[in-house]
Design a protein around this motif. Structure first.
Motif, mmCIF file in Angstrom:
data_model
loop_
_atom_site.group_PDB
_atom_site.id
_atom_site.type_symbol
_atom_site.label_atom_id
_atom_site.label_comp_id
_atom_site.label_asym_id
_atom_site.label_seq_id
_atom_site.Cartn_x
_atom_site.Cartn_y
_atom_site.Cartn_z
ATOM 1 N N ALA A 92 -6.081 -16.537 68.563
ATOM 2 C CA ALA A 92 -7.027 -17.060 69.549
ATOM 3 C C ALA A 92 -7.710 -18.337 69.076
ATOM 4 O O ALA A 92 -8.233 -19.106 69.890
ATOM 5 N N ALA A 93 -7.702 -18.583 67.771
ATOM 6 C CA ALA A 93 -8.350 -19.785 67.235
ATOM 7 C C ALA A 93 -7.556 -21.047 67.562
ATOM 8 O O ALA A 93 -8.101 -22.151 67.518
ATOM 9 N N GLY A 94 -6.274 -20.899 67.850
ATOM 10 C CA GLY A 94 -5.447 -22.068 68.110
ATOM 11 C C GLY A 94 -4.870 -22.659 66.849
ATOM 12 O O GLY A 94 -3.680 -22.927 66.747
ATOM 13 N N ALA A 95 -5.716 -22.866 65.853
ATOM 14 C CA ALA A 95 -5.294 -23.332 64.529
ATOM 15 C C ALA A 95 -6.153 -22.593 63.513
ATOM 16 O O ALA A 95 -7.328 -22.914 63.340
ATOM 17 N N ALA A 96 -5.573 -21.586 62.882
ATOM 18 C CA ALA A 96 -6.315 -20.743 61.939
ATOM 19 C C ALA A 96 -5.745 -20.881 60.542
ATOM 20 O O ALA A 96 -4.531 -21.040 60.368
ATOM 21 N N ARG A 97 -6.626 -20.797 59.566
ATOM 22 C CA ARG A 97 -6.187 -20.853 58.169
ATOM 23 C C ARG A 97 -6.568 -19.565 57.444
ATOM 24 O O ARG A 97 -7.693 -19.072 57.571
ATOM 25 N N VAL A 98 -5.604 -19.076 56.684
ATOM 26 C CA VAL A 98 -5.830 -17.923 55.825
ATOM 27 C C VAL A 98 -5.658 -18.384 54.385
ATOM 28 O O VAL A 98 -4.694 -19.092 54.064
ATOM 29 N N VAL A 99 -6.589 -18.006 53.536
ATOM 30 C CA VAL A 99 -6.532 -18.330 52.109
ATOM 31 C C VAL A 99 -6.348 -17.031 51.340
ATOM 32 O O VAL A 99 -7.153 -16.104 51.476
ATOM 33 N N SER A 100 -5.289 -16.946 50.553
ATOM 34 C CA SER A 100 -4.984 -15.755 49.764
ATOM 35 C C SER A 100 -5.221 -16.068 48.296
ATOM 36 O O SER A 100 -4.494 -16.866 47.690
ATOM 37 N N VAL A 101 -6.265 -15.471 47.706
ATOM 38 C CA VAL A 101 -6.636 -15.801 46.334
ATOM 39 C C VAL A 101 -5.701 -15.087 45.355
ATOM 40 O O VAL A 101 -5.709 -13.867 45.234
ATOM 41 N N SER A 102 -4.898 -15.875 44.686
ATOM 42 C CA SER A 102 -3.965 -15.389 43.675
ATOM 43 C C SER A 102 -4.548 -15.692 42.296
ATOM 44 O O SER A 102 -5.767 -15.712 42.120
ATOM 45 N N SER A 103 -3.706 -15.951 41.331
ATOM 46 C CA SER A 103 -4.173 -16.210 39.967
ATOM 47 C C SER A 103 -2.998 -16.681 39.119
ATOM 48 O O SER A 103 -1.835 -16.351 39.395
ATOM 49 N N ARG A 104 -3.313 -17.430 38.061
ATOM 50 C CA ARG A 104 -2.286 -17.790 37.086
ATOM 51 C C ARG A 104 -1.705 -16.538 36.428
ATOM 52 O O ARG A 104 -0.611 -16.564 35.863
#
Length: 321
Positions: free
Chosen positions: A148-160
């Protein structure tokens, strides 16, 4: 790495300066402390509505008060979420999606590290369950809001720490192999990166992109399950160990991933120090330098395999997606 206006010493507030997120809906898991708090602070400073999703209600409400006081933004709230419980995750996501609100930014920040072998109520190993499966099911449940946002961003916190283990598809929950806490953590961080690839591949046509983030070494509550002796033996005893970042600096790449114009329409990448990191193709994984990732962490075939496995594990546990 790609060159940007920011780098390893940048803070979340520096990255978000000049951005106006008024009218934007955002969710940060684990937003009551550490990196999540600094990420939420930056988003609230820019005027977004920020939902802190976490298990500790008292800590969450304290964080809400502090964030409102610091930013003057009254649109900061806490909602209870237990990532170790698929019932909690799927119920929360469905209720949110049922409101019809768009969701513009989702930061999958919460996590656990260095736990002994503990199985969740659904029977999964805790690192894999909390760091990956819970966030997987949460995001899938929120897809209507993200669309519904039209342009959405998801951030997935990973790690070294993804260098410590690939996803062991035949036995991700240590049912048949010896348990190692750091290997289990590494497996979950690889899963976080592969999830960014899988989500983008499937939903970029709906305006949804996801990138993985390595925040760097930061002293936060993530180390709470380690003994003082282990922390000291690893050289992590100082308030900011050599080569590590402050929480304000650690959150910068999450914020950059959430709003940098360079990432418009871009997903499935591995980000570090406010830039797209470079692949590390040498044989020595243990010496993986900052600003790099192992190619297996963004491999499309592994991402597809993990997606299928995750769907099956969640559905078989009685929580259809």
């Amino acid at each position: 790495m790609t060159a940007t206006a920011f780098g390893q010493d940048s803070t979340a507030l520096q990255v978000i300066a000049g951005h106006d997120l008024t009218g934007k809906e955002t969710i940060v898991t684990g937003g009551a402390s550490g990196l999540g708090y600094e990420t939420a602070l930056a988003l609230a400073t820019a005027g977004a509505r920020v939902v802190l999703a976490g298990r500790d209600d008292a800590k969450g409400e304290q964080a809400v008060k502090a964030l409102r006081a610091r930013t003057g933004n009254e649109k900061v709230v806490h909602r209870h979420l237990d990532l170790a419980s698929l019932e909690s995750v799927t119920t929360w996501a469905r209720k949110h999606s049922a409101t019809g609100k768009p969701l513009h930014i989702l930061v999958l920040n919460a996590g656990v590290m260095a736990l002994p072998l503990i199985r969740t109520v659904d029977g999964f190993e805790s690192h894999f369950a909390v760091n990956h499966l819970g966030h997987f099911a949460f995001t899938i449940g929120l897809l209507p809001s993200l669309r519904a946002a039209g342009a959405a961003r998801v951030v997935s916190v990973s790690s070294r720490a993804h260098r410590r283990s690939d996803v062991i598809f035949e036995d991700p929950n240590y049912a048949h192999r010896p348990y190692d806490a750091w290997e289990a953590y590494g497996q979950s961080k690889t899963a976080n990166a592969l999830f960014a690839v899988g989500l983008t591949t499937r939903y970029i046509g709906h305006g949804i992109t996801c990138n993985a983030v390595s925040p760097g070494g930061i002293k936060t509550g993530l180390q709470r399950h380690m003994s003082p002796q282990e922390i000291t033996s690893r050289g992590w005893g100082a308030p900011v160990p050599s080569g590590w970042k402050t929480p304000e600096q650690g959150a910068a790449t999450s914020v950059w991933g959430a709003l940098a114009p360079e990432l418009d329409g871009v997903g499935g990448k591995y980000l570090e120090d406010c830039a797209v990191a470079a692949p590390w193709t040498q044989d020595d994984n243990d010496s993986l330098p900052s600003g790099h990732y192992l190619p297996r962490a963004v491999d499309p075939d592994r991402a597809d395999r993990l997606w299928t496995l995750s769907e099956r594990l969640i559905t078989d546990s009685g929580h259809p997606l």
